[in-house]
Write an enzyme that holds these catalytic residues in place. Structure first.
Site, mmCIF file in Angstrom:
data_model
loop_
_atom_site.group_PDB
_atom_site.id
_atom_site.type_symbol
_atom_site.label_atom_id
_atom_site.label_comp_id
_atom_site.label_asym_id
_atom_site.label_seq_id
_atom_site.Cartn_x
_atom_site.Cartn_y
_atom_site.Cartn_z
ATOM 1 N N CYS A 1 -11.379 1.979 4.098
ATOM 2 C CA CYS A 1 -10.396 2.937 3.596
ATOM 3 C C CYS A 1 -10.659 3.151 2.122
ATOM 4 O O CYS A 1 -11.443 2.417 1.519
ATOM 5 C CB CYS A 1 -9.025 2.387 3.962
ATOM 6 S SG CYS A 1 -7.782 2.205 2.745
ATOM 7 N N ARG B 1 -10.843 -3.683 3.708
ATOM 8 C CA ARG B 1 -9.652 -4.059 4.475
ATOM 9 C C ARG B 1 -9.968 -4.526 5.900
ATOM 10 O O ARG B 1 -9.531 -3.918 6.881
ATOM 11 C CB ARG B 1 -8.652 -2.893 4.491
ATOM 12 C CG ARG B 1 -8.267 -2.456 3.097
ATOM 13 C CD ARG B 1 -7.255 -1.361 3.081
ATOM 14 N NE ARG B 1 -5.917 -1.818 3.418
ATOM 15 C CZ ARG B 1 -4.864 -1.013 3.516
ATOM 16 N NH1 ARG B 1 -5.006 0.272 3.315
ATOM 17 N NH2 ARG B 1 -3.683 -1.492 3.809
ATOM 18 N N LYS C 1 8.765 2.438 3.860
ATOM 19 C CA LYS C 1 7.675 2.708 4.822
ATOM 20 C C LYS C 1 7.120 1.413 5.395
ATOM 21 O O LYS C 1 6.973 1.266 6.614
ATOM 22 C CB LYS C 1 6.550 3.472 4.108
ATOM 23 C CG LYS C 1 5.255 3.518 4.892
ATOM 24 C CD LYS C 1 4.179 4.321 4.173
ATOM 25 C CE LYS C 1 3.356 3.574 3.167
ATOM 26 N NZ LYS C 1 2.351 2.653 3.727
ATOM 27 N N ASN C 2 6.807 0.467 4.504
ATOM 28 C CA ASN C 2 6.101 -0.731 4.963
ATOM 29 C C ASN C 2 7.010 -1.728 5.677
ATOM 30 O O ASN C 2 6.532 -2.743 6.191
ATOM 31 C CB ASN C 2 5.354 -1.391 3.799
ATOM 32 C CG ASN C 2 4.167 -0.542 3.370
ATOM 33 O OD1 ASN C 2 3.782 0.389 4.085
ATOM 34 N ND2 ASN C 2 3.606 -0.836 2.215
ATOM 35 N N ARG D 1 2.591 10.670 3.162
ATOM 36 C CA ARG D 1 2.546 9.474 4.010
ATOM 37 C C ARG D 1 3.621 8.479 3.606
ATOM 38 O O ARG D 1 4.105 7.718 4.437
ATOM 39 C CB ARG D 1 1.187 8.777 3.878
ATOM 40 C CG ARG D 1 0.037 9.625 4.319
ATOM 41 C CD ARG D 1 -1.237 8.862 4.245
ATOM 42 N NE ARG D 1 -1.121 7.662 5.099
ATOM 43 C CZ ARG D 1 -2.129 6.904 5.446
ATOM 44 N NH1 ARG D 1 -3.327 7.198 5.029
ATOM 45 N NH2 ARG D 1 -1.938 5.860 6.199
ATOM 46 N N ASP E 1 0.805 -1.930 -4.922
ATOM 47 C CA ASP E 1 1.279 -0.577 -4.601
ATOM 48 C C ASP E 1 1.956 0.110 -5.798
ATOM 49 O O ASP E 1 2.360 1.272 -5.691
ATOM 50 C CB ASP E 1 2.235 -0.609 -3.407
ATOM 51 C CG ASP E 1 1.513 -0.928 -2.110
ATOM 52 O OD1 ASP E 1 0.276 -0.858 -2.092
ATOM 53 O OD2 ASP E 1 2.197 -1.254 -1.112
ATOM 54 N N ARG F 1 -4.090 3.003 9.239
ATOM 55 C CA ARG F 1 -4.520 1.635 9.552
ATOM 56 C C ARG F 1 -3.386 0.791 10.095
ATOM 57 O O ARG F 1 -3.607 -0.109 10.901
ATOM 58 C CB ARG F 1 -5.034 0.945 8.292
ATOM 59 C CG ARG F 1 -6.090 1.655 7.548
ATOM 60 C CD ARG F 1 -6.433 0.862 6.320
ATOM 61 N NE ARG F 1 -6.782 -0.488 6.711
ATOM 62 C CZ ARG F 1 -7.977 -0.858 7.140
ATOM 63 N NH1 ARG F 1 -8.947 0.012 7.190
ATOM 64 N NH2 ARG F 1 -8.198 -2.092 7.494
HETATM 65 N N1 EPU Z 1 -7.647 -9.021 4.225
HETATM 66 C C1 EPU Z 1 -8.747 -9.609 4.795
HETATM 67 N N2 EPU Z 1 -8.720 -9.896 6.135
HETATM 68 C C2 EPU Z 1 -7.619 -9.628 6.927
HETATM 69 C C3 EPU Z 1 -6.488 -9.023 6.328
HETATM 70 C C4 EPU Z 1 -6.532 -8.737 4.967
HETATM 71 O O1 EPU Z 1 -9.740 -9.879 4.122
HETATM 72 O O2 EPU Z 1 -7.661 -9.928 8.117
HETATM 73 C C5 EPU Z 1 -7.652 -8.730 2.775
HETATM 74 C C6 EPU Z 1 -7.515 -7.230 2.484
HETATM 75 O O3 EPU Z 1 -8.756 -6.565 2.566
HETATM 76 C C7 EPU Z 1 -6.930 -7.246 1.089
HETATM 77 C C8 EPU Z 1 -6.027 -8.490 1.105
HETATM 78 O O4 EPU Z 1 -6.503 -9.282 2.199
HETATM 79 O O5 EPU Z 1 -7.956 -7.429 0.153
HETATM 80 C C9 EPU Z 1 -4.549 -8.227 1.305
HETATM 81 O O6 EPU Z 1 -4.362 -7.247 2.294
HETATM 82 P P1 EPU Z 1 -3.095 -7.195 3.245
HETATM 83 O O7 EPU Z 1 -3.543 -7.600 4.620
HETATM 84 O O8 EPU Z 1 -1.954 -7.937 2.657
HETATM 85 O O9 EPU Z 1 -2.780 -5.646 3.250
HETATM 86 P P2 EPU Z 1 -2.184 -4.842 4.459
HETATM 87 O O10 EPU Z 1 -1.290 -5.724 5.223
HETATM 88 O O11 EPU Z 1 -3.277 -4.115 5.163
HETATM 89 C C10 EPU Z 1 0.002 -4.033 3.285
HETATM 90 C C11 EPU Z 1 0.643 -2.719 2.954
HETATM 91 C C12 EPU Z 1 -0.167 -2.041 1.849
HETATM 92 C C13 EPU Z 1 -0.155 -2.964 0.626
HETATM 93 C C14 EPU Z 1 -0.724 -4.337 1.018
HETATM 94 C C15 EPU Z 1 -0.658 -5.348 -0.109
HETATM 95 C C16 EPU Z 1 1.674 -2.070 5.045
HETATM 96 C C17 EPU Z 1 1.695 -1.167 6.219
HETATM 97 N N3 EPU Z 1 0.689 -1.878 4.155
HETATM 98 O O12 EPU Z 1 -1.314 -3.741 3.717
HETATM 99 O O13 EPU Z 1 0.503 -0.830 1.530
HETATM 100 O O14 EPU Z 1 -0.928 -2.417 -0.406
HETATM 101 O O15 EPU Z 1 0.016 -4.868 2.145
HETATM 102 O O16 EPU Z 1 0.633 -5.508 -0.558
HETATM 103 O O17 EPU Z 1 2.539 -2.925 4.908
HETATM 104 C C18 EPU Z 1 0.693 1.364 0.664
HETATM 105 O O18 EPU Z 1 1.863 1.370 1.068
HETATM 106 O O19 EPU Z 1 0.234 2.246 -0.112
HETATM 107 C C19 EPU Z 1 -0.187 0.272 1.077
HETATM 108 C C20 EPU Z 1 -1.517 0.349 0.996
#
Ligand code: EPU
Length: 417
Positions: free
Chosen positions: A105, A110, A10-11, A386, A294, A81
């Site tokens: 969320c 996030r 998915k990701n 999802r 995850d 998101r």
């Molecule tokens: N963060 C910030 N500011 C930003 C971006 C992130 O503070 O601008 C913080 C987030 O709040 C979090 C940390 O940084 O505390 C890491 O978040 P990250 O941005 O890496 O998460 P994401 O990119 O939104 C992806 C996956 C998630 C997975 C996370 C961590 C996708 C579509 N989603 O989310 O997947 O948990 O990386 O590995 O790639 C899932 O599949 O169930 C899922 C939630």
């Protein structure tokens, strides 16, 4: 022994689909998983004017050359998101975008501040209007030196996609090293982008004038694969997952081995067995190649039945323990203090009606339900659709007694056969 095939990740699929917006030609995707989040991304691309079609044999074609509307409305973004992954590609291609800012969320606040600061460094003007991110770069984006405060997966992907069409060089420091980032980078390179360093914490992108498009092949889902291995382990079974990438699962496999699982692996398969009751081990979640957030909920389900105690620390998201009270309803002994859950293994869990709060939490409740005595009913299973393709069929193939009941609002996971 039961055997099951891993689906496409998915990701990895979501950013690869968003990347179609960067291309001057259509893109053909292999191994796109049939998931609710993928459907949402296709709806979003359709809203922007892209043409989407499935071919017999599983190829998905996306022609975003005809896209005309650089926006992502709240109605779509509020359901997923990861819709925000279109922001970088839209600004790069159209010089402007209006993308609804995702709200909080279940697993944490996030924010997207690092995505936005990166785009600003690349010359975009950013404003928030009526809940939308309005980004403008009428003269196009330019290369920049971006240093993330903390590792962000979609932030790295968003800015890497923006940078491939920017003028000059972009350097992303403290970049995410997840395999999904590498999948995206390698695909963009095959379409004509110039990217070095994906898979390390420093990615260097030289902007090019256009991308040709072509093929994209989604990597196997390491989280799904590990969830099926965990299903084998929690029931004392023997499961082989095929068509997966064992090298992406090292942290999980190492912890499972430490807990007493017997792991065998080949080039594209992993087999896991639990000849004896597992023992408690400690994990703390980290960006790749550390233990993935995850899989935290699923690993906790395993630990609820292990011998002894285990300490599970969640360092990525501030509220990712929503499964704990539900596992406790099934008889688990878990105490949460701040970012750490202390789990004391119990000899058995008992089935109960429980409520899913997010995708991975629902997977952990299904795992617990497989091992519990009696029947477990998991509600709000739209969360699981999802990210898990036909989970009831795949678990059924492994010998589980599980079925979808009524509408997609309820879900039944009973004791493994
Ligand atoms: N963060 C910030 N500011 C930003 C971006 C992130 O503070 O601008 C913080 C987030 O709040 C979090 C940390 O940084 O505390 C890491 O978040 P990250 O941005 O890496 O998460 P994401 O990119 O939104 C992806 C996956 C998630 C997975 C996370 C961590 C996708 C579509 N989603 O989310 O997947 O948990 O990386 O590995 O790639 C899932 O599949 O169930 C899922 C939630």
């Amino acid at each position: 022994m039961g055997e099951v095939e891993a689906s496409g990740a998915k990701n990895a699929a979501l950013p690869l689909l968003a990347a179609s917006l960067l291309c001057e030609k259509p893109v053909a995707y292999e191994r796109i998983p049939h998931l609710r989040d993928v459907t949402t991304m296709l709806t979003l691309l359709g809203h922007q004017g892209a043409e989407v079609s499935f071919e017999d044999g599983g190829l998905l074609h996306v022609d975003a050359t005809v896209a005309t509307r650089p926006e992502a409305p709240y109605d779509i973004v509020k359901t997923m998101r990861a819709s925000a992954l279109v922001l970088g590609p839209l600004v790069a291609r159209f010089g402007r975008a209006r993308v609804s800012l995702p709200g909080g969320c279940a697993i944490g606040a996030r924010p997207m501040d690092m995505h936005l600061r990166g785009l600003e460094a690349m010359g975009a003007r950013i404003a928030i209007e009526r809940g939308d991110i309005v980004a403008e770069a009428p003269k196009g984006l330019r290369g920049a030196h971006i240093v993330f405060d903390r590792v962000t997966v979609t932030g790295t992907e968003n800015l890497m996609m923006a940078a491939v069409l920017a003028q000059g060089e972009t350097v992303i420091e403290n970049a995410a090293r997840e395999p999904e980032v590498v999948n995206l980078a390698e695909t963009l390179i095959s379409w004509g982008a110039r990217i070095e360093g994906a898979g390390t914490d420093r990615i260097v992108i030289q902007g090019v004038a256009s991308l040709a498009g072509g093929r994209a092949c989604v990597i196997p889902d390491r989280i799904e694969a590990a969830t099926y291995l965990a299903a084998g382990l929690i029931t004392g079974g023997d499961v082989r997952v095929t068509h997966c990438a064992p090298e992406h699962m090292d942290a999980f496999l190492a912890r499972a081995e430490e807990a007493g699982a017997v792991i065998e692996r080949g080039p594209d398969w992993v087999r896991a067995r639990a000849p004896r009751r597992l023992v408690g081990v400690h994990v703390h979640t980290q960006p790749y190649p550390g233990f993935p957030t995850d899989l935290q909920a699923q690993f906790m389900a395993l630990m609820t039945l292990a011998e002894g105690a285990s300490m599970i620390r969640e360092t990525i998201f501030e509220n990712r323990f929503m499964h704990v009270p539900e596992l406790v309803r099934m008889g688990a002994d878990i105490r949460v203090d701040g970012d750490t859950a202390f789990v004391r293994g119990v000899p058995k869990l008992t089935g109960a009606p429980v409520m899913a709060s997010d995708l991975r939490a629902s997977a952990s409740l299904v795992l617990a339900g497989l091992a519990a005595e009696g029947e477990t009913i998991v509600q709000r299973i739209y969360h699981i659709d999802r990210g898990y393709e036909r989970i009831e069929e795949k678990l059924g193939r492994l010998g589980a007694d599980i079925r979808r009941v009524g509408s997609s609002e309820s879900w039944r996971a009973a004791q493994a056969a």
